[in-house]
Design a protein around this motif. Structure first.
Motif, PDB file in Angstrom:
ATOM      1  N   ILE A  10      63.856 -14.089  61.253  1.00  0.00           N
ATOM      2  CA  ILE A  10      63.643 -13.175  62.384  1.00  0.00           C
ATOM      3  C   ILE A  10      64.501 -11.938  62.217  1.00  0.00           C
ATOM      4  O   ILE A  10      64.038 -10.811  62.365  1.00  0.00           O
ATOM      5  N   TYR A  11      65.756 -12.151  61.870  1.00  0.00           N
ATOM      6  CA  TYR A  11      66.636 -10.998  61.738  1.00  0.00           C
ATOM      7  C   TYR A  11      66.127 -10.060  60.645  1.00  0.00           C
ATOM      8  O   TYR A  11      66.013  -8.857  60.852  1.00  0.00           O
ATOM      9  N   ALA A  68      66.137 -18.164  62.120  1.00  0.00           N
ATOM     10  CA  ALA A  68      66.949 -17.044  62.597  1.00  0.00           C
ATOM     11  C   ALA A  68      67.084 -15.981  61.526  1.00  0.00           C
ATOM     12  O   ALA A  68      66.951 -14.782  61.791  1.00  0.00           O
ATOM     13  N   THR A  77      62.437  -5.701  75.954  1.00  0.00           N
ATOM     14  CA  THR A  77      63.492  -5.367  75.006  1.00  0.00           C
ATOM     15  C   THR A  77      63.115  -5.952  73.654  1.00  0.00           C
ATOM     16  O   THR A  77      62.289  -6.860  73.579  1.00  0.00           O
ATOM     17  N   PRO A  78      63.728  -5.463  72.577  1.00  0.00           N
ATOM     18  CA  PRO A  78      63.387  -5.968  71.242  1.00  0.00           C
ATOM     19  C   PRO A  78      63.458  -7.492  71.132  1.00  0.00           C
ATOM     20  O   PRO A  78      62.574  -8.108  70.544  1.00  0.00           O
ATOM     21  N   THR A  79      64.514  -8.107  71.717  1.00  0.00           N
ATOM     22  CA  THR A  79      64.577  -9.572  71.605  1.00  0.00           C
ATOM     23  C   THR A  79      63.483 -10.221  72.427  1.00  0.00           C
ATOM     24  O   THR A  79      62.932 -11.238  72.028  1.00  0.00           O
ATOM     25  N   GLN A  80      63.161  -9.608  73.579  1.00  0.00           N
ATOM     26  CA  GLN A  80      62.058 -10.165  74.365  1.00  0.00           C
ATOM     27  C   GLN A  80      60.751 -10.084  73.592  1.00  0.00           C
ATOM     28  O   GLN A  80      59.943 -11.012  73.616  1.00  0.00           O
ATOM     29  N   PHE A 103      64.771  -7.158  62.932  1.00  0.00           N
ATOM     30  CA  PHE A 103      65.905  -6.358  63.361  1.00  0.00           C
ATOM     31  C   PHE A 103      66.599  -5.597  62.241  1.00  0.00           C
ATOM     32  O   PHE A 103      67.154  -4.538  62.470  1.00  0.00           O
ATOM     33  N   PHE A 158      60.984 -13.007  71.091  1.00  0.00           N
ATOM     34  CA  PHE A 158      60.979 -14.385  71.574  1.00  0.00           C
ATOM     35  C   PHE A 158      59.855 -14.665  72.564  1.00  0.00           C
ATOM     36  O   PHE A 158      59.497 -15.810  72.784  1.00  0.00           O
TER      37      PHE A 158
END
Ligand SMILES: Nc1ncnc2c1ncn2[C@@H]1O[C@H](COP(=O)(O)OP(=O)(O)OP(=O)(O)O)[C@@H](O)[C@H]1O
Ligand SMILES: [Mg+2]
Lengths: 438, 303, 268
Positions: A243-244, A240, A332-335, A248, A338
């Motif tokens: 990823i962040y 996590a 979307t960014p998270t899509q 992001f 993931f």
């Protein structure tokens, strides 16, 4: 100003005629005449050999390490047993005097043993744990009481080593076997009353004061509990975080400080994490000492940066064009992360995690600091039970000067290295099989 | 949808914060104990005192008297063992890296690389065992032949084994660094009739020097923080000596002996371990940052 | 001996020059993939020989055979002969160090060492010990730099790094570095491909001057350049020499249709 010239002018200058230089023929030859060239060649050879020798030294070291460990450890995988005709005398069984039963059986075989000193030497041929085995036998099969039966009982560690390695000459004998005992063992062997058997207790038992009964089961279970805790904490947290940071986080000084922080954490000596575990987990939060829970939490700190760094590298390897393609489809960014980036990076992530686990598996020092050095005879049943791990078991046995524990140490190292190789092979497999080349 | 999006992001951020907290926690916890130690024992005595006997401090504890916490012998021992380790690891690691990067045939590389990787993956407790069981008797026998008496636990034993342990580490970093030197440079040198060794010494190594230096720094940092080998093979007694044949003690060994098996926490003795740990932390941090800076400078030269 | 006679026959206008290097049915394999097929070519003393041909036809491969740089390519295997002054350089007892001192090479991309300008040029003389003292070395460096016309430009900053020069200057520095080892043959693999027209013209001028002292082999993708600088031209295609001979003849009146097409810009 230079102007590019048109067609090449024929150069009219008299060409310097070169004579065919015969020296070339000779000077190309491999046996140089010039001393300078000789020196250069010699230097080249020396340099090359230095490199080769360095590698060979390293390889030789590995070979000698493996040879050393295997040669002194393989014998621990077998144990020695002695066949005795046991008479289950009712009164003795009822009084729980199994020791006496065994002693009687031994005296039956060697009736000339009379003096106390001789008897004492005779009675230590069998393992102290033979008593428990007999008791278990009787508990399982009460019909045995009052009968006489041939039973294989474990030999003491020293006897076992003596017998397995055929150390029949006086000079070779180390440790506790005296002349009488050597004679008895030889006699037992001649009358087919001794055999070498696969040493099941080594894989079934925990630590023990008796070398022949000491095993790696408890410490292996402890290792797995510890690693489980470690993975469950470090894997989600590390991935996590990576990823962040990678996908992001705004690129500013705060993130770069965080980055430097995590990179440096990867290089902190492992013993420092032990200090942290001691002062925070044990003293501040009062968590159970010596438990696999705390051990796993300490190791999680240790491999967290490893996981973060390898995950970030794997994410970075996914080309921007893939992200762009997903974004262009309206993800979307998270899509994007993931459904695409993380999925494609997963083999790299897993390789990093596995290598981190390999490191955690072999780690010793920080676990010693949180008290996982205790003598653990029984495998832990839950995460808060006192536990020990395989490397620590190695450390504990290595500190035990008794001869029986030397082979146990080497054997435990063999198992430990076996696990390490398996883990590394797994990493290689994941990388070879699943990695996407961009 | 957007809610879910925000939730995921928030949890990712939370994880990151937690990771960062941990790094802060590591420093803070060790630092605070260290500060408490220095409120009892003067920092000057710690860093410049030459007598280290924390055990006597324990006995005098009731009277409130502090023991002798002069860490110079401890640091000296750390330095000595690391020096010996680097004396082994630097040439072995560098020469093997050069051989692998420049001379080795692909087949040879294919075989030898896994061997060296295994060597790098062997847990340090195994190296410790090897030091005690094999290296110490071997060195002692060798020393006897030369008329030297080597203690059963000695800086030499621990340092040699630690050096072998660090070798694959130094080697793999150096090999990366050497391979990163553009091929055109070495071809340019070879095309002029330079031998491979001249090319390595005069073109490749000067170009790769910063990277090599940082590989060595990282090796040193590994050695300084290594625990198990020295715990098993170097000894416990804090002696003010630079004789590699004698037993010495290191910061990591002292941390272990002060803290392992000791349930009581609140004493100068245990806090001394934290002070040692903090010094260790600062040392390795310094070495690592230095290495990173050097490598960065070096990357810029080719990008 | 046969080949020699044949090649001399086809170059009647060059009868006065002697053959410096020659290859005889040279074939090169990269991991069993053949890149050159039975290539035979003569290279004349104090002449510029241009190698032309479409990309991937084996020009660089051929050139690397001339100073055995192929030894450093993994999986490369060579059959046939390469002769320097009649001596087969692929014989076992040949010393590649001395060979490469005599057959220098300039690469496509300028590759100055990350050292000072002076050290770059002095590198060859130092390793081969061509000079016996510092003054001689300095004189040799200056001579080499002057010969490539770089001296005026760098005289006052000899100790600044070679990489600080412009692309064209770097390439001339590399040529200076090559001639400082006092070679007899210089191989140039597309020496101007990374350079602008002015720097290119400068190098071409330099080649014309160097021709008086050295035997030069040059690879180029520019027909104009080949025509301008070379005396001899060899046209490679798919690992074979389709045609070779006097540059004027090749460019104005080639025997082979493929050559005509290539020079005319129909393919390549
Ligand atoms: N190191 C190598 N390994 C394998 N194959 C190679 C290698 N170098 C060249 N080749 C192959 O040999 C053939 C000839 O290559 P070469 O580099 O000689 O061509 P070239 O004429 O110089 O091309 P260009 O004009 O693009 O430089 C090509 O098909 C190439 O793929
Ligand atoms: Mg080419």
């Amino acid at each position: 100003m230079i102007k590019p010239f048109e067609r090449r002018r024929r150069i009219t200058v008299q060409r310097i005629k070169k004579k065919k230089s015969p020296f070339i023929y000779k000077s190309y030859s491999k046996k140089p005449k010039h001393t300078w060239l000789k020196k250069r060649k010699a230097a080249e050879r020396r340099f090359r050999n230095a490199g080769l020798i360095s590698i060979l030294i390293a390889a030789l070291f590995l070979v000698s390490l493996v040879f050393n460990i295997v040669s002194s450890g393989y014998s621990a995988f077998t144990g020695t047993q002695i066949k005795l005709s046991i008479t289950f005398q009712t009164d003795l069984v009822e009084n729980d005097a199994y020791r006496k039963i065994i002693q009687n059986a031994l005296l039956d075989v060697f009736p000339d043993v009379k003096t106390r000193k001789e008897k004492r030497a005779l009675f230590v041929l069998t393992s102290r744990n033979a008593v428990y085995e007999l008791r278990d036998l009787v508990a399982q099969d009460p019909e045995l009481i009052g009968t006489k039966k041939d039973i294989w009982l474990p030999a003491a560690s020293a006897v076992s080593i003596f017998y397995k390695q055929r150390l029949l000459e006086e000079s070779q004998r180390i440790g506790k076997i005296n002349g009488d005992q050597a004679k008895w063992i030889t006699l037992l062997a001649q009358s087919q009353r001794m055999k070498v058997k696969f040493n099941m207790p080594f894989f079934q038992n925990g630590d023990s004061r008796e070398a022949e009964q000491a095993g790696i089961f408890a410490s292996t279970v402890g290792s797995f509990f510890t690693i489980l805790v470690c993975i469950m904490l470090a894997f989600p947290l590390g991935v996590a975080t990576a990823i962040y940071l990678e996908e992001f986080a705004p690129k500013n000084w705060i993130t770069s400080v965080i980055e430097i922080n995590i990179n440096n954490l990867a290089a902190v000596p492992s013993i420092i994490f032990g200090l942290l575990g001691l002062s925070i987990y044990l003293n501040f939060f009062g968590m159970p000492r010596s438990s696999s829970l705390v051990g796993g939490m300490v190791l999680a700190l240790l491999i967290l940066p490893v996981i973060v760094i390898s995950t970030r590298n794997a994410l970075q390897a996914v080309p921007q064009s893939i992200r762009d393609a997903a974004i262009a489809l309206g993800a979307t960014p998270t899509q994007v992360v993931f459904h695409h980036t993380l999925i494609y990076a997963l083999p790299g992530v897993m390789t990093g995690v596995i290598l981190g686990v390999a490191r955690a598996f072999g780690e010793t020092a920080p676990l010693l600091m949180i008290g996982m050095v205790a003598f653990i005879a029984d495998a832990p049943k839950n995460f808060t039970d006192p536990a020990t791990t395989l490397p620590i078991q190695v450390y504990l046995w290595a500190n035990n000067p008794e001869l029986g524990f030397v082979e146990k140490t080497a054997a435990a190292i063999m198992v430990l290295l076996g696990f390490m190789i398996l883990i590394n092979l797994l990493a290689v497999y994941v990388r070879k099989r699943y990695e996407i080349k961009w | 949808m957007a809610k879910c999006e925000r939730l995921i992001r928030a949890s990712l951020l939370a994880c990151t914060m937690l990771s960062v907290m941990i790094t802060v926690l590591v420093v803070a916890s060790v630092f605070s104990e260290t500060m408490r130690f220095f409120s009892n024992v003067s920092a000057f005595d710690f860093f410049f005192g030459t007598e280290w006997s924390p055990q006597t401090a324990m006995r005098a504890d009731q009277a409130g008297g502090s023991g002798t916490f002069g860490a110079v012998p401890v640091f000296l021992g750390t330095f000595l063992v690391t020096l010996i380790a680097m004396a082994v690891a630097a040439p072995l690691g560098l020469f093997s890296a050069i051989y692998l990067a420049v001379y080795a045939s692909p087949r040879f590389r294919l075989w030898i690389k896994p061997v060296l990787e295994i060597l790098a993956g062997v847990p340090s407790v195994v190296y410790g065992y090897f030091a005690v069981i094999t290296m110490a008797p071997m060195l002692r026998a060798g020393g006897e032949m030369l008329g030297l008496s080597i203690a059963s636990e000695s800086a030499l034993t621990a340092g040699t084994v630690m050096g072998i342990m660090i070798t694959p580490y130094v080697m793999s970093i150096s090999e990366d660094v050497i391979s990163a030197v553009p091929k055109s440079l070495s071809l340019g040198s070879l095309a002029m009739g330079a031998t491979q060794s001249e090319t390595v010494k005069k073109v490749i190594l000067p170009a790769a020097l910063p990277g090599v230096v940082s590989a060595l720094l990282l090796g040193i940092s590994r050695g300084v923080g290594e625990t198990m080998v020295v715990v098993m093979a170097a000894g416990m007694a804090a002696k003010l000596t630079v004789n590699p044949l004698e037993s010495v003690t290191t910061a990591t060994v002292q941390i272990m002996t002060l803290l392992v098996g000791d349930h009581e926490f609140d004493s100068d003795k245990t806090r001394a371990a934290f002070a040692l740990g903090f010094s260790l932390f600062i040392m390795t941090l310094f070495l690592n940052i230095l290495a990173v800076i050097i490598v960065k400078k070096y990357r810029e030269r080719y990008d | 001996m046969n080949t020699k006679k044949k090649t001399i026959d086809t170059h009647t206008d060059n009868d006065k020059s002697e053959i410096r290097m020659k290859t005889q049915s040279l074939s090169v394999f990269y991991n069993n993939e053949q890149a050159l097929f039975d290539v035979s070519l003569d290279i004349y003393n104090n002449r510029v020989t241009a190698l032309i041909g479409p990309s991937g036809c084996g020009k660089s491969t051929f050139m690397r055979c001339l100073n055995r740089m192929n030894d450093y390519v993994e999986g490369c295997r060579i059959t046939g002969k390469v002769r320097l002054d009649g001596f087969n350089i692929y014989k076992d007892n040949v010393d590649t160090i001395l060979l490469r001192q005599k057959v220098g090479m300039v690469f496509q991309k300028p590759n100055p060492f990350p050292k000072s300008i002076f050290e770059n040029v002095a590198y060859g003389p130092k390793i081969h010990k061509l000079t016996s003292n510092k003054d001689e070395l300095e004189a040799l460096v200056v001579k080499s730099l002057k010969r490539v016309g770089l001296w005026e430009e760098v005289a006052d900053r000899l100790s600044s790094p070679g990489t600080s020069l412009s692309g064209g200057q770097q390439q001339r520095l590399c040529i200076a570095r090559a001639i400082a080892t006092e070679p007899e043959v210089i191989l140039m693999d597309e020496p101007c491909s990374a350079l602008d027209p002015i720097a290119t013209a400068r190098i071409e001028e330099l080649i014309a001057e160097l021709e008086q002292r050295y035997t030069i082999v040059i690879i180029t993708h520019s027909m104009q350049q080949a025509e301008r600088v070379s005396d001899q031209t060899a046209f490679f295609h798919m690992g074979k020499i389709i045609e070779s001979g006097n540059t004027e003849k090749i460019f104005n009146d080639p025997d082979n249709q493929k050559t005509k097409d290539y020079i005319g810009g129909k393919f390549g």
